[in-house]
Design an enzyme around this catalytic site. Structure first.
Site, PDB file in Angstrom:
ATOM      1  N   CYS A   2     -16.996  28.862 -28.265  1.00 43.60           N
ATOM      2  CA  CYS A   2     -15.826  29.325 -27.480  1.00 43.60           C
ATOM      3  C   CYS A   2     -16.202  30.370 -26.497  1.00 43.60           C
ATOM      4  O   CYS A   2     -17.021  30.988 -26.400  1.00 43.60           O
ATOM      5  CB  CYS A   2     -14.997  30.370 -28.618  1.00 43.60           C
ATOM      6  SG  CYS A   2     -14.208  29.276 -30.139  1.00 43.60           S
ATOM      7  N   GLN A  76     -12.639  19.515 -28.887  1.00 45.83           N
ATOM      8  CA  GLN A  76     -12.741  19.970 -30.396  1.00 45.83           C
ATOM      9  C   GLN A  76     -11.160  20.421 -30.385  1.00 45.83           C
ATOM     10  O   GLN A  76     -10.824  21.304 -29.864  1.00 45.83           O
ATOM     11  CB  GLN A  76     -13.692  20.705 -30.285  1.00 45.83           C
ATOM     12  CG  GLN A  76     -13.860  21.268 -31.928  1.00 45.83           C
ATOM     13  CD  GLN A  76     -14.846  22.364 -32.171  1.00 45.83           C
ATOM     14  OE1 GLN A  76     -14.619  23.570 -31.806  1.00 45.83           O
ATOM     15  NE2 GLN A  76     -16.098  21.689 -32.712  1.00 45.83           N
ATOM     16  N   TYR A 158     -11.403  27.865 -40.621  1.00 45.19           N
ATOM     17  CA  TYR A 158     -10.145  27.841 -39.817  1.00 45.19           C
ATOM     18  C   TYR A 158      -9.134  27.049 -40.654  1.00 45.19           C
ATOM     19  O   TYR A 158      -9.539  26.555 -41.888  1.00 45.19           O
ATOM     20  CB  TYR A 158     -10.539  27.207 -38.542  1.00 45.19           C
ATOM     21  CG  TYR A 158     -11.129  28.372 -37.725  1.00 45.19           C
ATOM     22  CD1 TYR A 158     -10.929  29.555 -37.292  1.00 45.19           C
ATOM     23  CD2 TYR A 158     -12.503  27.748 -37.007  1.00 45.19           C
ATOM     24  CE1 TYR A 158     -11.752  30.335 -36.614  1.00 45.19           C
ATOM     25  CE2 TYR A 158     -13.234  28.456 -36.514  1.00 45.19           C
ATOM     26  CZ  TYR A 158     -13.007  29.785 -36.038  1.00 45.19           C
ATOM     27  OH  TYR A 158     -13.837  30.701 -35.462  1.00 45.19           O
ATOM     28  N   ARG A 206     -15.577  17.830 -37.685  1.00 38.70           N
ATOM     29  CA  ARG A 206     -16.515  19.005 -38.166  1.00 38.70           C
ATOM     30  C   ARG A 206     -16.197  19.695 -39.251  1.00 38.70           C
ATOM     31  O   ARG A 206     -15.005  20.009 -39.594  1.00 38.70           O
ATOM     32  CB  ARG A 206     -16.799  19.939 -36.982  1.00 38.70           C
ATOM     33  CG  ARG A 206     -17.719  21.065 -37.386  1.00 38.70           C
ATOM     34  CD  ARG A 206     -18.058  21.926 -35.979  1.00 38.70           C
ATOM     35  NE  ARG A 206     -19.508  21.828 -35.806  1.00 38.70           N
ATOM     36  CZ  ARG A 206     -20.046  22.739 -35.162  1.00 38.70           C
ATOM     37  NH1 ARG A 206     -19.650  23.898 -34.530  1.00 38.70           N
ATOM     38  NH2 ARG A 206     -21.477  22.544 -35.149  1.00 38.70           N
ATOM     39  N   LEU A 277     -29.551  25.978 -35.725  1.00 40.86           N
ATOM     40  CA  LEU A 277     -31.143  26.529 -35.455  1.00 40.86           C
ATOM     41  C   LEU A 277     -31.710  25.488 -35.164  1.00 40.86           C
ATOM     42  O   LEU A 277     -33.189  25.281 -35.471  1.00 40.86           O
ATOM     43  CB  LEU A 277     -31.680  27.335 -36.575  1.00 40.86           C
ATOM     44  CG  LEU A 277     -30.914  28.585 -36.689  1.00 40.86           C
ATOM     45  CD1 LEU A 277     -31.315  29.591 -37.952  1.00 40.86           C
ATOM     46  CD2 LEU A 277     -30.711  29.455 -35.607  1.00 40.86           C
TER      47      LEU A 277
END
Length: 333
Positions: A2, A76, A158, A206, A277
């Site tokens: 974002c 997205q 979300y 996702r 990561l």
């Protein structure tokens, strides 16, 4: 990632430079940040949006630039749910009241993420149908704007994730209770988008493949969900984790989420994306070579270095094309 750099959902020069830099830097796919399918679907008032036709022209400028530089533009689509109406992180991540342009967050059930977020409004069946239609309309606009991949954001606590999880979904209607009911909202979104999104263009989802707690959404659930979504026209599962239950301890080590991608891929045959990561070319290449994922999804590493793909190619001995404007700086592998 974002950017919190929009006004009324509009993309601007920041987004053109930010996303365009990743295309110039050699990324195969350039994905927008979580893009609100409605004003109340945003995390903050500064989020990118695609809820009205006026958003299309600048997004189209961006997709044309990405395509011109041999990358694929993806978007997205997201709804923040109970995590909505917050300020940007650097503005304190605090609630935005109605008087200052905020809105009432919604959720499957009136359960706050944490107390300071406040109690969200539980969606009615009619309101759920409206949100599903918002995703479908956003997909139609995305097609007009020139995007070639859509990713449904069903992770990180979300709205869609809130429906999936037994921790945040306590409904007693057709959208709560059983596994089949809790996945219904996502399945309806997928079907709605696929009714307008061409078969030739990929549809990603996702997910938070695990919530890292007993009794929460688990990798077993994610495998079962993937099998169903595969039959509905989803092409790839982007495998993240967590984000819906506060205070959970997650083992943040390099590649800590890759096993989720590997398990889903091997047990369902669905292509997967690995995230979390992943910071070096050798690490990313090993994940692909070992069959743990089909796609490496980079976020923070690409914020640190927009040209990571070009440098990774050189490290791995691949002679990839560079923008002609940059050829004078290219080193032969």
């Amino acid at each position: 990632m974002c950017q919190y750099s929009s006004s009324d959902g509009f993309a601007n020069e920041w987004h053109l430079v930010h996303l365009g830099s990743r295309a110039v830097g050699g990324a195969a796919v350039v994905m927008t940040e979580a893009t609100g399918v409605s004003p109340e679907g945003r995390i903050s008032p500064d989020d990118l949006g695609i809820w009205k036709d006026e958003h299309i022209p600048m997004l189209q400028t961006i997709t044309e630039f990405i395509l011109e530089h041999d990358a694929i533009p993806g978007i997205q689509l997201a709804h923040a749910g109970r995590k909505g109406s917050r300020t940007a992180p650097w503005k304190g991540d605090i609630h935005v009241p109605l008087s200052e342009g905020g809105w009432e967050p919604v959720a499957p059930s009136p359960i706050p993420f944490i107390a300071e977020y406040g109690i969200p409004k539980a969606l009615t069946s009619e309101e759920i149908a409206r949100v599903t239609e918002d995703f479908k309309s956003a997909a139609q606009r995305a097609l007009t704007a020139g995007f070639r991949i859509i990713e449904i954001h069903a992770a990180h606590g979300y709205l869609v994730h809130e429906f999936l999880s037994p921790y945040s979904n306590k409904r007693e209607d057709n959208y709560g209770g059983s596994f089949e009911n809790r996945i219904r909202f996502l399945c309806e979104i997928v079907s709605g988008i696929r009714s307008v999104w061409p078969e030739k263009y990929p549809l990603f989802v996702r997910i938070s493949a695990s919530e890292w707690v007993d009794g929460g959404w688990s990798i077993v659930d994610s495998v079962a969900l993937t099998r169903i979504l595969k039959g509905l026209g989803v092409d790839l599962m982007d495998c993240s984790s967590g984000g819906n239950i506060p205070g959970v301890k997650i083992p943040l080590v390099p590649g800590y989420q890759v096993p989720f991608s590997e398990k889903i891929r091997k047990e369902t045959g669905m292509p997967t994306g690995a995230v979390g990561l992943i910071t070096t070319a050798a690490q990313a290449e090993a994940i692909l070579e070992q069959g743990q994922a089909d796609l490496i999804v980079l976020a923070r590493q690409m914020l640190r270095n927009p040209y990571f793909p070009l440098q990774a190619a050189a490290e791995l001995g691949d002679d990839v094309d560079w923008p002609v404007q940059y050829l004078r700086a290219k080193r032969k592998p």
